[in-house]
Each structure stands twice: as structure tokens, then as C-alpha cells.
Design a protein around this motif. Structure first.
Motif, PDB file in Angstrom:
ATOM      1  N   ALA A  50      46.909 -17.268  21.752  1.00 51.12           N
ATOM      2  CA  ALA A  50      46.022 -16.101  21.710  1.00 51.12           C
ATOM      3  C   ALA A  50      46.430 -15.055  22.741  1.00 51.12           C
ATOM      4  O   ALA A  50      46.397 -13.849  22.474  1.00 51.12           O
ATOM      5  CB  ALA A  50      44.578 -16.539  21.943  1.00 51.12           C
ATOM      6  N   ALA A  51      46.843 -15.514  23.924  1.00 51.61           N
ATOM      7  CA  ALA A  51      47.209 -14.581  24.994  1.00 51.61           C
ATOM      8  C   ALA A  51      48.436 -13.763  24.635  1.00 51.61           C
ATOM      9  O   ALA A  51      48.584 -12.622  25.085  1.00 51.61           O
ATOM     10  CB  ALA A  51      47.457 -15.350  26.290  1.00 51.61           C
ATOM     11  N   ARG A  52      49.317 -14.336  23.816  1.00 50.13           N
ATOM     12  CA  ARG A  52      50.535 -13.620  23.442  1.00 50.13           C
ATOM     13  C   ARG A  52      50.372 -12.839  22.143  1.00 50.13           C
ATOM     14  O   ARG A  52      51.339 -12.296  21.622  1.00 50.13           O
ATOM     15  CB  ARG A  52      51.701 -14.597  23.311  1.00 50.13           C
ATOM     16  N   SER A  53      49.142 -12.795  21.641  1.00 46.77           N
ATOM     17  CA  SER A  53      48.886 -11.995  20.443  1.00 46.77           C
ATOM     18  C   SER A  53      48.001 -10.814  20.816  1.00 46.77           C
ATOM     19  O   SER A  53      48.352 -10.032  21.686  1.00 46.77           O
ATOM     20  CB  SER A  53      48.269 -12.865  19.345  1.00 46.77           C
ATOM     21  N   ARG A  54      46.838 -10.720  20.222  1.00 47.21           N
ATOM     22  CA  ARG A  54      45.999  -9.543  20.446  1.00 47.21           C
ATOM     23  C   ARG A  54      44.856  -9.782  21.421  1.00 47.21           C
ATOM     24  O   ARG A  54      44.135  -8.850  21.755  1.00 47.21           O
ATOM     25  CB  ARG A  54      45.422  -9.074  19.102  1.00 47.21           C
ATOM     26  N   SER A  55      44.673 -10.996  21.857  1.00 46.44           N
ATOM     27  CA  SER A  55      43.520 -11.308  22.710  1.00 46.44           C
ATOM     28  C   SER A  55      44.003 -11.845  24.048  1.00 46.44           C
ATOM     29  O   SER A  55      43.762 -13.000  24.397  1.00 46.44           O
ATOM     30  CB  SER A  55      42.608 -12.326  22.018  1.00 46.44           C
ATOM     31  N   ARG A  56      44.697 -11.023  24.793  1.00 47.36           N
ATOM     32  CA  ARG A  56      45.332 -11.470  26.026  1.00 47.36           C
ATOM     33  C   ARG A  56      44.326 -12.029  27.029  1.00 47.36           C
ATOM     34  O   ARG A  56      44.491 -13.131  27.544  1.00 47.36           O
ATOM     35  CB  ARG A  56      46.108 -10.315  26.660  1.00 47.36           C
ATOM     36  N   GLY A  57      43.272 -11.271  27.300  1.00 47.82           N
ATOM     37  CA  GLY A  57      42.290 -11.707  28.291  1.00 47.82           C
ATOM     38  C   GLY A  57      41.604 -12.996  27.894  1.00 47.82           C
ATOM     39  O   GLY A  57      41.510 -13.943  28.691  1.00 47.82           O
ATOM     40  N   LEU A  58      41.126 -13.053  26.658  1.00 48.92           N
ATOM     41  CA  LEU A  58      40.450 -14.258  26.171  1.00 48.92           C
ATOM     42  C   LEU A  58      41.417 -15.433  26.131  1.00 48.92           C
ATOM     43  O   LEU A  58      41.061 -16.561  26.483  1.00 48.92           O
ATOM     44  CB  LEU A  58      39.872 -13.998  24.779  1.00 48.92           C
ATOM     45  N   GLY A  59      42.644 -15.165  25.699  1.00 49.90           N
ATOM     46  CA  GLY A  59      43.637 -16.230  25.617  1.00 49.90           C
ATOM     47  C   GLY A  59      43.932 -16.843  26.970  1.00 49.90           C
ATOM     48  O   GLY A  59      44.046 -18.069  27.103  1.00 49.90           O
ATOM     49  N   ILE A  60      44.070 -16.001  27.989  1.00 45.96           N
ATOM     50  CA  ILE A  60      44.327 -16.512  29.339  1.00 45.96           C
ATOM     51  C   ILE A  60      43.162 -17.375  29.808  1.00 45.96           C
ATOM     52  O   ILE A  60      43.355 -18.445  30.404  1.00 45.96           O
ATOM     53  CB  ILE A  60      44.565 -15.343  30.318  1.00 45.96           C
ATOM     54  N   LEU A  61      41.938 -16.926  29.530  1.00 44.98           N
ATOM     55  CA  LEU A  61      40.756 -17.696  29.918  1.00 44.98           C
ATOM     56  C   LEU A  61      40.735 -19.053  29.226  1.00 44.98           C
ATOM     57  O   LEU A  61      40.463 -20.088  29.853  1.00 44.98           O
ATOM     58  CB  LEU A  61      39.491 -16.906  29.578  1.00 44.98           C
ATOM     59  N   VAL A  62      41.039 -19.062  27.927  1.00 45.51           N
ATOM     60  CA  VAL A  62      41.059 -20.317  27.171  1.00 45.51           C
ATOM     61  C   VAL A  62      42.158 -21.241  27.693  1.00 45.51           C
ATOM     62  O   VAL A  62      41.952 -22.448  27.860  1.00 45.51           O
ATOM     63  CB  VAL A  62      41.257 -20.033  25.666  1.00 45.51           C
ATOM     64  N   ALA A  63      43.335 -20.670  27.970  1.00 42.96           N
ATOM     65  CA  ALA A  63      44.450 -21.476  28.473  1.00 42.96           C
ATOM     66  C   ALA A  63      44.109 -22.108  29.821  1.00 42.96           C
ATOM     67  O   ALA A  63      44.388 -23.296  30.055  1.00 42.96           O
ATOM     68  CB  ALA A  63      45.704 -20.615  28.593  1.00 42.96           C
ATOM     69  N   LEU A  64      43.496 -21.340  30.704  1.00 43.64           N
ATOM     70  CA  LEU A  64      43.110 -21.877  32.013  1.00 43.64           C
ATOM     71  C   LEU A  64      42.039 -22.955  31.873  1.00 43.64           C
ATOM     72  O   LEU A  64      42.053 -23.962  32.593  1.00 43.64           O
ATOM     73  CB  LEU A  64      42.612 -20.746  32.916  1.00 43.64           C
ATOM     74  N   THR A  65      41.121 -22.747  30.933  1.00 44.04           N
ATOM     75  CA  THR A  65      40.097 -23.764  30.674  1.00 44.04           C
ATOM     76  C   THR A  65      40.744 -25.059  30.184  1.00 44.04           C
ATOM     77  O   THR A  65      40.363 -26.163  30.594  1.00 44.04           O
ATOM     78  CB  THR A  65      39.090 -23.257  29.630  1.00 44.04           C
ATOM     79  N   GLY A  66      41.730 -24.912  29.304  1.00 41.29           N
ATOM     80  CA  GLY A  66      42.443 -26.085  28.810  1.00 41.29           C
ATOM     81  C   GLY A  66      43.167 -26.824  29.917  1.00 41.29           C
ATOM     82  O   GLY A  66      43.141 -28.058  29.980  1.00 41.29           O
ATOM     83  N   LEU A  67      43.822 -26.077  30.808  1.00 40.89           N
ATOM     84  CA  LEU A  67      44.510 -26.712  31.931  1.00 40.89           C
ATOM     85  C   LEU A  67      43.528 -27.446  32.835  1.00 40.89           C
ATOM     86  O   LEU A  67      43.820 -28.540  33.337  1.00 40.89           O
ATOM     87  CB  LEU A  67      45.273 -25.661  32.737  1.00 40.89           C
ATOM     88  N   ALA A  68      42.360 -26.836  33.044  1.00 39.78           N
ATOM     89  CA  ALA A  68      41.339 -27.490  33.867  1.00 39.78           C
ATOM     90  C   ALA A  68      40.881 -28.792  33.217  1.00 39.78           C
ATOM     91  O   ALA A  68      40.703 -29.821  33.888  1.00 39.78           O
ATOM     92  CB  ALA A  68      40.152 -26.549  34.073  1.00 39.78           C
ATOM     93  N   GLY A  69      40.694 -28.760  31.897  1.00 34.99           N
ATOM     94  CA  GLY A  69      40.303 -29.971  31.185  1.00 34.99           C
ATOM     95  C   GLY A  69      41.373 -31.044  31.259  1.00 34.99           C
ATOM     96  O   GLY A  69      41.077 -32.230  31.449  1.00 34.99           O
ATOM     97  N   ALA A  70      42.637 -30.625  31.122  1.00 31.80           N
ATOM     98  CA  ALA A  70      43.740 -31.583  31.211  1.00 31.80           C
ATOM     99  C   ALA A  70      43.809 -32.201  32.602  1.00 31.80           C
ATOM    100  O   ALA A  70      44.006 -33.415  32.757  1.00 31.80           O
ATOM    101  CB  ALA A  70      45.059 -30.895  30.868  1.00 31.80           C
TER     102      ALA A  70
END
Length: 225
Positions: A50-70
Motif C-alpha cells: 500500500a505504501a508503494r502505491s497510492r496510500s503511502r501514509g496509511l501503508g506505512i502505518l499498516v507496515a509498522l503495525t505489522g512489524l510491531a505484531g511480528a
């Protein structure tokens, strides 16, 4: 044309890594921890896409959330593992799954076949260690081995297809059929090995199963370099 890995095969490759690692976890709490960490890596993958498409801000937030979960799942696993060797069995798979995520959802570039190949071997190290330490059953070893092969096959398909036609092309059915076919072939191969070992006259030890599977994986990787 956007030369980035396709989404469906990429996400399925990460899911395969999670499944293969969960398969060799020895206790229910450790399986839960690995599943949570794996789910975090899947979320991370989707976030990077998502971050590398049209939703950069939301994508970064989701990616960081995923890393936190991992990270949380991994930390929980370290606390619930009844033996350090149990952690040693699942650790390569978690690292491999993370590399698979980076290979099919790169922060930069068009994906990495090398990462997916390394990820395959790391996930495969789980069933090898499990069998060598006599922790896992034949079903666990076979399941994890098929999952490791799927990490490579699906990840390779994601990167290659993305470079050929671009991620924006309509490839859903192509990827779905490819994924189903790969899973079916892996299941048939694993079933054949399981049946042949069950009815063999000689040794039916897990070491024999692993030796055969190592040979198969080596052949597959060699043929698709």
C-alpha cells in the motif's frame, strides 16, 4: 508499467512461510506465538504494498503495525518456549518469512528472487532441525517442507510476473491457478513420500524422509536457478 511483484502470489508466499514455521512448532503456546508473528509479517507485506502505491501514509502505518505484531509474537514465543531448542527450530522459519516479505514487497526496487530463494531454505531448515532432533512427526516434516517449496515457487512467480507484465495488470486468476496447482503438486508429492515410507520394508525413520526431501528440493532449486 509498474515493475513490482504481484500481490496475490507475494502474500501467499509469506503465508506459506508462516504455515511451514507453525507446522514445526512443538507446543500450542509456541504455535500461537509463531502464528501471531506470522500474521504481523503478512500485515507488514500488505502495508508495504500500500505504501508503494497510492496510500503511502496509511501503508506505512499498516507496515509498522505489522512489524510491531511480528515483534510481539516473537517476544511472546521466547517466553513460552519450554526448551531453547524449540526456539532454534522455529527461528529460521521466522527469519525466512521476513525475507520472503522483503522479496515480494520490497521497500525499493522490483523485488528479489534471491531473497525468496534464501527464504525457502530458511523455512526448510525448520523441518530438517525438527527431524534431526526427533521433535516432529512425518506429517509435520512433510507439511513444512511443502510450505518451504511454496515460499520459493510463489515468491518467484510474484517477482517474475511483476517484472513481465507489471503489478497493475490483471493477474488474479493467473496467480490463483498457479498457486492452487503448486499446492496440489506439493500435496501429491508429500502424500506419495508419506505412503512410500509407511509401506517401505527398510527404515521408516524421519531421517530417511528428510534425506529424500532434501534431494527433491535441491533438484527443484537447481532446475529453476
Amino acid at each position: 508499467m509498474t515493475e513490482r511483484p504481484t500481490v496475490v502470489s507475494g502474500v501467499l508466499a509469506v503465508v506459506a512461510g508462516v504455515a511451514g514455521t507453525v507446522a514445526v512448532a512443538q507446543t500450542t503456546p509456541l504455535r500461537l506465538a509463531v502464528a501471531v508473528a506470522g500474521a504481523g509479517l503478512v500485515v507488514f507485506t500488505l502495508g508495504v504494498v500500500a505504501a508503494r502505491s497510492r496510500s503511502r501514509g496509511l501503508g506505512i502505518l499498516v507496515a509498522l503495525t505489522g512489524l510491531a505484531g511480528a515483534g510481539g509474537g516473537t517476544a511472546y514465543g521466547a517466553t513460552v518456549a519450554s526448551e531453547q531448542l524449540h526456539l532454534a527450530v522455529v527461528a529460521p522459519g521466522l527469519v525466512g518469512t521476513f525475507l520472503a516479505a522483503l522479496g515480494v514487497a520490497p521497500l525499493r526496487g522490483s523485488g528479489s528472487r534471491r531473497f525468496t530463494k534464501i527464504a525457502c531454505w530458511l523455512v526448510f531448515l525448520g523441518p530438517v532441525l525438527s527431524a534431526g532432533m526427533e521433535y516432529g512427526s512425518a506429517v509435520q516434516v512433510l507439511t513444512a517442507t511443502v510450505a518451504a517449496a511454496l515460499v520459493w515457487d510463489l515468491g518467484e512467480n510474484s517477482v517474475s510476473l511483476g517484472r513481465q507484465v507489471g503489478r497493475d495488470a490483471r493477474t488474479f486468476w493467473n496467480e490463483t491457478v498457479h498457486g492452487f496447482g503448486a499446492l496440489l503438486m506439493g500435496g501429491v508429492a508429500a502424500g506419495a513420500v508419506y505412503v512410500s515410507q509407511g509401506y517401505s520394508v527398510g527404515s521408516s525413520s524421519l531421517e530417511a524422509v528428510v534425506f529424500l526431501l532434501v534431494s527433491v528440493v535441491l533438484l527443484v532449486v537447481f532446475l529453476h536457478r
